[in-house]
Enzyme design. Structure first.
Site, PDB file in Angstrom:
ATOM      1  N   TRP A  34       0.858  -1.191   0.000  1.00 54.27           N
ATOM      2  CA  TRP A  34       0.000   0.000   0.000  1.00 54.27           C
ATOM      3  C   TRP A  34       0.887   1.233   0.000  1.00 54.27           C
ATOM      4  O   TRP A  34       1.900   1.241   0.731  1.00 54.27           O
ATOM      5  CB  TRP A  34      -0.851  -0.033   1.275  1.00 54.27           C
ATOM      6  CG  TRP A  34      -1.746   1.134   1.515  1.00 54.27           C
ATOM      7  CD1 TRP A  34      -3.060   1.231   1.177  1.00 54.27           C
ATOM      8  CD2 TRP A  34      -1.428   2.360   2.180  1.00 54.27           C
ATOM      9  NE1 TRP A  34      -3.570   2.443   1.585  1.00 54.27           N
ATOM     10  CE2 TRP A  34      -2.586   3.160   2.197  1.00 54.27           C
ATOM     11  CE3 TRP A  34      -0.267   2.886   2.752  1.00 54.27           C
ATOM     12  CZ2 TRP A  34      -2.622   4.427   2.777  1.00 54.27           C
ATOM     13  CZ3 TRP A  34      -0.297   4.146   3.318  1.00 54.27           C
ATOM     14  CH2 TRP A  34      -1.467   4.915   3.322  1.00 54.27           C
ATOM     15  N   SER A 100       4.448  -5.882   2.423  1.00 52.72           N
ATOM     16  CA  SER A 100       3.735  -4.959   3.288  1.00 52.72           C
ATOM     17  C   SER A 100       2.276  -5.364   3.436  1.00 52.72           C
ATOM     18  O   SER A 100       1.972  -6.433   3.946  1.00 52.72           O
ATOM     19  CB  SER A 100       3.868  -3.532   2.742  1.00 52.72           C
ATOM     20  OG  SER A 100       3.413  -2.585   3.677  1.00 52.72           O
ATOM     21  N   MET A 101       1.332  -4.538   2.966  1.00 56.30           N
ATOM     22  CA  MET A 101      -0.079  -4.890   3.045  1.00 56.30           C
ATOM     23  C   MET A 101      -0.361  -6.226   2.380  1.00 56.30           C
ATOM     24  O   MET A 101      -1.248  -6.970   2.795  1.00 56.30           O
ATOM     25  CB  MET A 101      -0.926  -3.795   2.388  1.00 56.30           C
ATOM     26  CG  MET A 101      -2.406  -4.135   2.359  1.00 56.30           C
ATOM     27  SD  MET A 101      -3.421  -2.925   1.484  1.00 56.30           S
ATOM     28  CE  MET A 101      -5.021  -3.736   1.666  1.00 56.30           C
ATOM     29  N   ASP A 227      12.978  -0.289   9.463  1.00 58.03           N
ATOM     30  CA  ASP A 227      11.664  -0.027   8.865  1.00 58.03           C
ATOM     31  C   ASP A 227      10.895   0.989   9.717  1.00 58.03           C
ATOM     32  O   ASP A 227      10.563   0.717  10.869  1.00 58.03           O
ATOM     33  CB  ASP A 227      10.891  -1.342   8.762  1.00 58.03           C
ATOM     34  CG  ASP A 227       9.637  -1.252   7.916  1.00 58.03           C
ATOM     35  OD1 ASP A 227       9.012  -0.176   7.887  1.00 58.03           O
ATOM     36  OD2 ASP A 227       9.261  -2.261   7.291  1.00 58.03           O
ATOM     37  N   HIS A 256      11.530   0.192   4.921  1.00 62.13           N
ATOM     38  CA  HIS A 256      10.357  -0.552   4.468  1.00 62.13           C
ATOM     39  C   HIS A 256      10.502  -0.962   3.002  1.00 62.13           C
ATOM     40  O   HIS A 256      10.296  -2.123   2.652  1.00 62.13           O
ATOM     41  CB  HIS A 256       9.111   0.316   4.666  1.00 62.13           C
ATOM     42  CG  HIS A 256       7.832  -0.435   4.537  1.00 62.13           C
ATOM     43  ND1 HIS A 256       7.488  -1.467   5.371  1.00 62.13           N
ATOM     44  CD2 HIS A 256       6.789  -0.290   3.660  1.00 62.13           C
ATOM     45  CE1 HIS A 256       6.298  -1.944   5.022  1.00 62.13           C
ATOM     46  NE2 HIS A 256       5.864  -1.245   3.990  1.00 62.13           N
TER      47      HIS A 256
END
Length: 276
Positions: A34, A100-101, A227, A256
């Site tokens: 995202w 991530s998402m 991150d 990240h």
């Protein structure tokens, strides 16, 4: 352009999911983070294909050039979209890679659809198992910060995304170029404002801890210890304790967006796991 159809009959609309693929061989499905799109996988797509795999990256509903519905951005719906992609392309022995998402789609897929078509899983900078700070998750993101993000998305999304893109790559500490950061911002700004907000609710409010046991295939977990978006203490470190059969790698000083800033190190780890 390649699309698959998502039949949303209850809302009388025909949605389409865009996907891009390179190479042939065992399928590797790349699920973006995202608020990006399949384009975020540029540092990995050709590398995976050149190693003899079929690299497939798609745009989540509401992002990239996929359809832009107004609702249904919960993780079960998103996992069903992934399942539809797998079925329509008739993929077997799949390796799922969630960034991530996208880690949420991976875990929810096992909960809702099992592992019949899945050989391995990969979680990179993933939100799994839980983002918010709670009494039993003290290292999570404070609720006030999550509410601040939601407020910024509603009041001045594109300005918020500019700062977010810099933090995504720890721009003040890595050698990522300003042009690359602006490219990521462009991808994020192009996404549906509604999908951006609703998906933030999903990744910020879903507790995957009870579901981690459902990931029964060999799993690679990679997280950067610098991150700033998804802290390693609440994500990678916990996921490695909860997912039964995993291989855990920490990339030192990685942000990240380590798939770009530490692409060589990540790609080496990823290919070793894919080929094992």
């Amino acid at each position: 352009m390649p699309f698959i159809s998502l039949d949303e009959t209850q809302h009388q609309e025909q949605l389409q999911l865009f996907y891009q693929e390179y190479g042939s061989g065992q399928p590797v499905i790349l699920i973006h983070g995202w608020p990006l799109s399949h384009r975020a996988w540029e540092p990995q797509m050709q590398v995976i294909a050149d190693a003899g795999f079929r690299a497939i990256a798609y745009d989540r509903r509401g992002f990239g050039v996929s359809s832009l519905p107004y609702e249904n951005f919960d993780y079960s719906t998103l996992a069903r979209d992934l399942h539809t992609l797998i079925e329509q392309l008739d993929l077997k022995d799949v390796i799922l890679v969630g960034f991530s998402m996208g880690g949420g789609e991976v875990v929810r897929y096992f909960t809702d659809f099992g592992s019949d078509r899945i050989a391995k899983a990969v979680l990179i900078s993933s939100i799994i198992p839980l983002v918010p700070k709670k009494d039993d998750n003290p290292d999570g993101v404070p609720e006030a910060k999550l509410q601040e993000i939601m407020g910024a998305l509603k009041s001045d999304r594109v300005t918020f995304l500019n700062e977010f893109s810099h933090n995504f790559y720890n721009a003040d500490k890595t050698d990522v170029s300003e042009q690359q950061i602006q490219y990521a911002w462009t991808i994020a700004a192009f996404a549906s404002p509604r999908a951006t907000i609703e998906c933030a609710k999903s990744w910020g409010g879903t507790d995957f801890r009870p579901e981690c046991k459902n990931v029964t295939v060999p799993t690679l977990i990679v997280h950067g210890d610098a991150d700033q978006i998804v802290p390693i203490e609440t994500a990678g470190k916990q996921a490695a304790k909860m997912i039964p059969n995993n291989e855990y790698h920490v990339i030192k000083e990685a942000p990240h967006g380590l798939n770009l800033t530490h692409r060589d190190e990540l790609n080496k780890i990823l290919l070793q796991f894919l080929q094992s």
